[in-house]
Design a protein around this motif. Structure first.
Motif, PDB file in Angstrom:
ATOM      1  N   SER A 109       0.722  -1.218   0.099  1.00 24.62           N
ATOM      2  CA  SER A 109      -0.104   0.115   0.131  1.00 24.62           C
ATOM      3  C   SER A 109       0.886   1.176  -0.031  1.00 24.62           C
ATOM      4  O   SER A 109       1.967   1.242   0.585  1.00 24.62           O
ATOM      5  CB  SER A 109      -0.821   0.113   1.213  1.00 24.62           C
ATOM      6  N   PRO A 110       0.678   2.376  -0.679  1.00 20.77           N
ATOM      7  CA  PRO A 110       1.098   3.533  -0.577  1.00 20.77           C
ATOM      8  C   PRO A 110       1.148   3.975   1.024  1.00 20.77           C
ATOM      9  O   PRO A 110       2.362   4.742   1.454  1.00 20.77           O
ATOM     10  CB  PRO A 110       0.444   4.455  -1.465  1.00 20.77           C
ATOM     11  N   GLY A 111       0.179   3.818   1.501  1.00 18.81           N
ATOM     12  CA  GLY A 111      -0.180   4.272   2.969  1.00 18.81           C
ATOM     13  C   GLY A 111       0.999   3.723   4.075  1.00 18.81           C
ATOM     14  O   GLY A 111       1.321   3.941   4.952  1.00 18.81           O
ATOM     15  N   GLY A 153       8.336   0.065  -6.959  1.00 19.92           N
ATOM     16  CA  GLY A 153       8.435   1.373  -7.766  1.00 19.92           C
ATOM     17  C   GLY A 153       6.887   1.960  -8.050  1.00 19.92           C
ATOM     18  O   GLY A 153       6.796   3.002  -8.429  1.00 19.92           O
ATOM     19  N   SER A 154       5.983   0.790  -8.462  1.00 16.75           N
ATOM     20  CA  SER A 154       4.863   1.581  -8.627  1.00 16.75           C
ATOM     21  C   SER A 154       3.561   0.549  -8.113  1.00 16.75           C
ATOM     22  O   SER A 154       3.720  -0.623  -8.271  1.00 16.75           O
ATOM     23  CB  SER A 154       4.719   1.290 -10.160  1.00 16.75           C
ATOM     24  N   HIS A 155       2.750   1.282  -7.316  1.00 16.19           N
ATOM     25  CA  HIS A 155       1.678   0.406  -6.762  1.00 16.19           C
ATOM     26  C   HIS A 155       0.815  -0.219  -7.780  1.00 16.19           C
ATOM     27  O   HIS A 155       0.188  -1.341  -7.719  1.00 16.19           O
ATOM     28  CB  HIS A 155       0.865   1.314  -5.868  1.00 16.19           C
ATOM     29  N   SER A 156       0.616   0.751  -8.899  1.00 20.20           N
ATOM     30  CA  SER A 156      -0.339  -0.010  -9.968  1.00 20.20           C
ATOM     31  C   SER A 156       0.503  -1.228 -10.545  1.00 20.20           C
ATOM     32  O   SER A 156      -0.377  -1.952 -11.278  1.00 20.20           O
ATOM     33  CB  SER A 156      -0.544   1.159 -10.987  1.00 20.20           C
ATOM     34  N   ARG A 157       1.770  -1.603 -10.500  1.00 21.51           N
ATOM     35  CA  ARG A 157       2.502  -2.722 -10.995  1.00 21.51           C
ATOM     36  C   ARG A 157       2.687  -3.593 -10.187  1.00 21.51           C
ATOM     37  O   ARG A 157       3.564  -4.661 -10.497  1.00 21.51           O
ATOM     38  CB  ARG A 157       3.423  -2.021 -11.688  1.00 21.51           C
ATOM     39  N   ARG A 158       2.086  -3.547  -9.139  1.00 22.09           N
ATOM     40  CA  ARG A 158       2.480  -4.367  -7.817  1.00 22.09           C
ATOM     41  C   ARG A 158       2.042  -5.945  -8.351  1.00 22.09           C
ATOM     42  O   ARG A 158       2.800  -7.046  -8.034  1.00 22.09           O
ATOM     43  CB  ARG A 158       1.708  -4.231  -6.644  1.00 22.09           C
ATOM     44  N   MET A 159       1.170  -6.143  -9.293  1.00 19.74           N
ATOM     45  CA  MET A 159       1.033  -7.752  -9.510  1.00 19.74           C
ATOM     46  C   MET A 159       2.270  -8.275 -10.186  1.00 19.74           C
ATOM     47  O   MET A 159       2.405  -9.395 -10.356  1.00 19.74           O
ATOM     48  CB  MET A 159      -0.254  -7.682 -10.453  1.00 19.74           C
ATOM     49  N   ALA A 160       2.939  -7.462 -11.005  1.00 24.59           N
ATOM     50  CA  ALA A 160       4.250  -7.786 -11.835  1.00 24.59           C
ATOM     51  C   ALA A 160       5.287  -7.823 -11.031  1.00 24.59           C
ATOM     52  O   ALA A 160       6.444  -8.781 -11.108  1.00 24.59           O
ATOM     53  CB  ALA A 160       4.222  -7.004 -13.006  1.00 24.59           C
ATOM     54  N   THR A 161       5.486  -6.800 -10.152  1.00 25.25           N
ATOM     55  CA  THR A 161       6.797  -6.479  -9.268  1.00 25.25           C
ATOM     56  C   THR A 161       6.819  -7.352  -8.013  1.00 25.25           C
ATOM     57  O   THR A 161       8.127  -7.906  -7.498  1.00 25.25           O
ATOM     58  CB  THR A 161       6.876  -5.068  -9.011  1.00 25.25           C
ATOM     59  N   LEU A 215       5.565   8.877  -1.398  1.00 24.66           N
ATOM     60  CA  LEU A 215       6.349   9.128  -2.516  1.00 24.66           C
ATOM     61  C   LEU A 215       5.317   8.772  -3.862  1.00 24.66           C
ATOM     62  O   LEU A 215       4.974   7.731  -3.656  1.00 24.66           O
ATOM     63  CB  LEU A 215       7.498   8.255  -2.596  1.00 24.66           C
ATOM     64  N   PRO A 216       5.069   9.620  -4.716  1.00 25.97           N
ATOM     65  CA  PRO A 216       4.342   9.367  -5.923  1.00 25.97           C
ATOM     66  C   PRO A 216       4.364   7.941  -6.415  1.00 25.97           C
ATOM     67  O   PRO A 216       5.660   7.759  -6.843  1.00 25.97           O
ATOM     68  CB  PRO A 216       4.447  10.378  -6.867  1.00 25.97           C
ATOM     69  N   GLY A 217       3.176   7.171  -6.612  1.00 28.28           N
ATOM     70  CA  GLY A 217       3.506   5.796  -7.141  1.00 28.28           C
ATOM     71  C   GLY A 217       4.003   4.699  -6.228  1.00 28.28           C
ATOM     72  O   GLY A 217       3.707   3.564  -6.692  1.00 28.28           O
ATOM     73  N   ARG A 218       4.764   5.096  -5.310  1.00 24.70           N
ATOM     74  CA  ARG A 218       5.593   3.934  -4.606  1.00 24.70           C
ATOM     75  C   ARG A 218       4.604   3.101  -3.468  1.00 24.70           C
ATOM     76  O   ARG A 218       3.521   3.930  -3.124  1.00 24.70           O
ATOM     77  CB  ARG A 218       6.588   4.571  -3.977  1.00 24.70           C
ATOM     78  N   SER A 219       4.991   1.944  -3.310  1.00 25.59           N
ATOM     79  CA  SER A 219       4.207   1.153  -2.306  1.00 25.59           C
ATOM     80  C   SER A 219       4.944   0.372  -1.495  1.00 25.59           C
ATOM     81  O   SER A 219       5.890  -0.018  -2.138  1.00 25.59           O
ATOM     82  CB  SER A 219       2.907   0.200  -3.390  1.00 25.59           C
ATOM     83  N   ALA A 220       4.427  -0.075  -0.317  1.00 22.51           N
ATOM     84  CA  ALA A 220       5.340  -0.628   0.563  1.00 22.51           C
ATOM     85  C   ALA A 220       4.879  -1.809   1.545  1.00 22.51           C
ATOM     86  O   ALA A 220       3.452  -1.646   1.587  1.00 22.51           O
ATOM     87  CB  ALA A 220       6.064   0.195   1.687  1.00 22.51           C
ATOM     88  N   SER A 221       5.468  -2.688   1.695  1.00 20.93           N
ATOM     89  CA  SER A 221       4.986  -3.865   2.778  1.00 20.93           C
ATOM     90  C   SER A 221       6.211  -3.744   3.945  1.00 20.93           C
ATOM     91  O   SER A 221       7.327  -3.779   3.647  1.00 20.93           O
ATOM     92  CB  SER A 221       4.804  -5.012   1.951  1.00 20.93           C
TER      93      SER A 221
END
Length: 178
Positions: free
Chosen positions: A112-114, A144-152, A120-126
């Motif tokens: 989640s970006p939260g 690097g991209s929350h919207s690309r999380r299924m791939a990354t 940071l724009p677009g970033r997501s963490a766990s």
């Protein structure tokens, strides 16, 4: 490539960068700068200790990167992955935040970006706290991209699945206190 240090091992994917290090203690760095031996328990004072930090990233890791990736995560491109494994010591293993036993399994739904300490724009963490082998850790992963999380995220999960640690008992037998 297999990477090992401080009883931590992992398989580093081709083209990725990694490091396993312990930060120098303030007392040790100060003593070295003055050309003397660092203080220890024989001096009667407390001994500062530092613990291992592992970084692995799909891009180069700059010198001075913070334990949780500051100075690097800001530069991640949409396909990049950063993983930090930060040790907190055997004295905390199995307690409080570190009560969960065993390696976490990463899934896209955990990101989640939260979960970024600052947005940071677009970033997501766990982030996961856990214990394994009598050692306490935090696993912090940024994509690097929350919207690309299924791939990354599967790429990050593969790195985490390759990780292993020697137990605190085995490390103490080698003379390493964690």
């Amino acid at each position: 490539m297999r990477r090992t240090g401080y009883g931590i091992t992992l398989d580093v994917p081709a083209g990725w960068a990694s490091s396993i290090a312990r930060r120098p203690t303030d007392a040790g760095a100060d003593a070295a700068a003055r050309g003397i031996a660092p203080p220890d328990a024989a001096d009667g004072g407390p001994v500062e200790r530092t613990l291992p930090v592992l970084h692995v990233c799909s891009r180069a890791i700059p010198t001075g990167t913070g334990d949780f990736g500051s100075g690097l995560v800001e530069e991640l491109a949409s396909e990049d992955v950063f993983v930090a494994l930060v040790e907190y010591g055997s004295d905390l293993a199995g307690t409080g935040l570190f009560a969960r036993s065993g390696w976490p399994r990463l899934a896209p739904s955990q990101f989640s970006p939260g979960r970024m300490p600052r947005q940071l724009p677009g970033r997501s963490a766990s982030q996961h706290f856990f214990s394994v082998g009598g050692r306490a850790f935090c696993l912090y992963t940024v994509i690097g991209s929350h919207s690309r999380r299924m791939a990354t995220v599967p790429r990050a999960a593969g790195v985490v699945r390759s990780m292993g640690v020697e137990s605190a008992v085995a490390m103490r037998r080698k003379g390493v206190v964690l």
